[in-house]
Scaffold this motif. Structure first.
Motif, PDB file in Angstrom:
ATOM      1  N   MET A 191       0.889  -1.108   0.027  1.00  0.00           N
ATOM      2  CA  MET A 191      -0.017  -0.068  -0.216  1.00  0.00           C
ATOM      3  C   MET A 191       0.954   1.206   0.110  1.00  0.00           C
ATOM      4  N   VAL A 192       0.210   2.506  -0.438  1.00  0.00           N
ATOM      5  CA  VAL A 192       1.039   3.718  -0.426  1.00  0.00           C
ATOM      6  C   VAL A 192      -0.085   4.620   0.052  1.00  0.00           C
ATOM      7  N   ILE A 365       1.570  11.068  -8.248  1.00  0.00           N
ATOM      8  CA  ILE A 365       2.618  10.229  -7.393  1.00  0.00           C
ATOM      9  C   ILE A 365       2.141   9.185  -6.695  1.00  0.00           C
ATOM     10  N   GLY A 366       0.816   8.883  -6.428  1.00  0.00           N
ATOM     11  CA  GLY A 366       0.368   7.622  -5.647  1.00  0.00           C
ATOM     12  C   GLY A 366       0.695   6.520  -6.705  1.00  0.00           C
ATOM     13  N   ARG A 367       0.118   6.693  -7.834  1.00  0.00           N
ATOM     14  CA  ARG A 367       0.219   5.637  -8.834  1.00  0.00           C
ATOM     15  C   ARG A 367       1.775   5.523  -9.206  1.00  0.00           C
ATOM     16  N   SER A 368       2.497   6.343  -9.305  1.00  0.00           N
ATOM     17  CA  SER A 368       3.875   6.130  -9.711  1.00  0.00           C
ATOM     18  C   SER A 368       4.672   5.224  -8.545  1.00  0.00           C
ATOM     19  N   VAL A 369       4.461   5.708  -7.150  1.00  0.00           N
ATOM     20  CA  VAL A 369       4.969   5.058  -6.551  1.00  0.00           C
ATOM     21  C   VAL A 369       4.641   3.620  -6.101  1.00  0.00           C
ATOM     22  N   LEU A 370       3.290   3.217  -6.496  1.00  0.00           N
ATOM     23  CA  LEU A 370       2.749   2.038  -6.135  1.00  0.00           C
ATOM     24  C   LEU A 370       3.195   1.227  -7.209  1.00  0.00           C
ATOM     25  N   THR A 371       3.153   1.554  -8.434  1.00  0.00           N
ATOM     26  CA  THR A 371       3.438   0.674  -9.767  1.00  0.00           C
ATOM     27  C   THR A 371       4.799   0.761 -10.193  1.00  0.00           C
ATOM     28  N   GLY A 372       5.735   1.559  -9.434  1.00  0.00           N
ATOM     29  CA  GLY A 372       7.110   1.554  -9.891  1.00  0.00           C
ATOM     30  C   GLY A 372       7.414   2.217 -11.177  1.00  0.00           C
ATOM     31  N   THR A 373       6.360   3.257 -11.460  1.00  0.00           N
ATOM     32  CA  THR A 373       6.682   3.999 -12.708  1.00  0.00           C
ATOM     33  C   THR A 373       7.535   5.163 -12.456  1.00  0.00           C
ATOM     34  N   GLU A 374       8.554   5.477 -13.290  1.00  0.00           N
ATOM     35  CA  GLU A 374       9.498   6.557 -13.249  1.00  0.00           C
ATOM     36  C   GLU A 374       8.699   7.782 -13.079  1.00  0.00           C
ATOM     37  N   MET A 375       9.020   8.546 -11.731  1.00  0.00           N
ATOM     38  CA  MET A 375       8.535   9.863 -11.502  1.00  0.00           C
ATOM     39  C   MET A 375       9.226  10.936 -11.714  1.00  0.00           C
TER      40      MET A 375
END
Length: 432
Positions: A191-192, A365-375
């Protein structure tokens, strides 16, 4: 254009002792806070016998906790003057709210209580609500057509299934099954907590540690099957509708593919804006459809591209001719410099305008951190968009957008008429 973005402090990421990730972005000058609790589970993680359980569980988050009834939850957020909602995707679930900054201390305890301690009261009643939602979805071809296209692109796998699930599963899944699914996936490492607006990272960390400290600290049991795109196929659903709904689909880029910015430019040129080729040729110049356009979506290990059209019977064939022509043209003719420039400026404008919203920033930012997407920062995204060349766009068009290499899904009254129209896109597909 980049100066306002540079004035905003970059997102800050922390981790609680239990493994919960917390990401915040302070936005100077706003009086709101957007708060989201992101969970790394969606329809892609479900087995066949669980199809739709992630979405069903999302509904149950609003049906009360040991300390708040469903009515009290609704009254509390209404009293805060805030917005509260949730969404389920293929690879995540998110529960979120947006409130005045001074009310964060009241809103966050309620939102975290909903996420970690659903009471599962009225489960059978909510089961009926979701079954009605499925019925509504099946009555809406403009919604269903995209899932039919996904099923054609990713056959016989969870990635190609509708997020909403099936009647069979929702109508029979027991309370114990929903409880076990919650316990297995709603864990701290999976979770994030994301917040954007007039907040400090230290305050959100303190609240997260206090309010979510009881989350299980074990890793989630969630796994998903590797994506495997199938051969081009035609999916036809005969249904008494006023319009014919058609969607071309094919494999695309994963969400971290370095070519994704070129893909966004291509999508903008083809059908992602009012000045796009499909919008202009089909709607503005000929009046053949109200809704026509293209889209792209990325997952961890795959992606999907698509073109959607809704039109009356008399126009279906000529619309397919235009779509085929434009798909082939974008792969065979270099983009004019003016068109490339307009697409880049459109993407940059949408990006910067969207960043003025605390909700958009929290989602990013939430989706990036959860899915490991480059921010990336706004300036970094702008730089990558500016670096896209005519050759980059043309190469992607060859690889992913050739009409004869794409699947087609269609909903309409007459299957034979659909096949006749699809022959204009791909004779081989219509003959299969």
């Amino acid at each position: 254009m980049s100066a306002p973005a540079s004035a905003t402090p970059p997102p800050v990421i922390g981790v609680t002792p239990g493994g919960l990730r917390v990401v915040t972005e302070a936005i100077p000058g706003v009086r709101s806070v957007a708060l989201g609790i992101w969970i790394g589970v969606g329809s892609r993680f479900e087995r066949d016998e669980e199809a739709g359980i992630s979405h069903f569980l999302e509904h149950m988050l609003f049906k009360g906790t040991p300390t708040h009834s469903p009515e009290q939850i609704a009254q509390a957020f209404d009293g805060l003057g805030g917005e509260v909602n949730a969404a389920t995707g293929k690879d995540y679930t998110v529960l979120y709210c947006r409130v005045l900054d001074e009310l964060l201390d009241q809103a966050m305890p309620l939102l975290t209580d909903m996420a970690q301690r659903p009471s599962f009261l009225d489960l059978d009643q909510e089961r009926e609500v979701v079954l009605e939602e499925i019925a509504m979805y099946e009555d809406d071809p403009q919604d269903q057509i995209h899932d039919l296209a996904s099923r054609a692109v990713f056959p016989d796998q969870a990635l190609g299934r509708p997020v909403i699930g099936t009647r069979e599963v929702i109508g029979s899944v027991p309370e114990s099954g929903v409880r076990a699914y919650h316990a297995g996936h709603y864990t701290a490492p999976n979770m994030v907590v994301a917040a954007a607006g007039n907040i400090t990272h230290e305050r959100v960390m303190e609240l997260s540690e206090r309010l979510l400290g009881d989350l299980p600290s074990v890793a989630s049991e969630g796994v998903f099957e590797a994506a495997s795109a199938g051969a081009p196929t035609l999916v036809v659903k005969e249904k008494a509708t006023e319009q014919y709904h058609l969607c071309l689909g094919g494999p695309g880029l994963s969400r971290n593919d370095p070519r994704r910015h070129a893909q966004s430019v291509l999508d903008t040129v083809l059908g992602g804006s009012m000045s796009s080729r499909l919008f202009q040729e089909v709607r503005e110049k000929r009046g053949l459809a109200y809704s026509v356009g293209s889209y792209v979506v990325g997952y961890a290990d795959a992606g999907q591209v698509g073109v959607y059209l809704g039109t009356r019977e008399d126009n279906l064939g000529v619309c397919c001719d235009i779509i085929a022509t434009e798909l082939r043209r974008i792969g065979s003719e270099p983009l004019p410099a003016e068109e490339l420039r307009r697409a880049k400026d459109h993407l940059k404008g949408r990006l910067v305008l969207g960043m003025e919203s605390s909700g958009t920033r929290m989602n990013r930012i939430g989706r990036s951190v959860l899915t490991g997407t480059e921010m990336l920062t706004v300036d970094e995204i702008v730089e990558r968009v500016e670096a896209v060349t005519v050759d980059d766009v043309q190469a992607l068009a060859h690889e992913h957008w050739a009409p004869e290499a794409m699947s087609v899904a269609a909903i309409g009254p007459t299957g034979e008429l659909i096949r006749d129209a699809v022959r204009r896109l791909s004779p081989e597909l219509a003959a299969a």
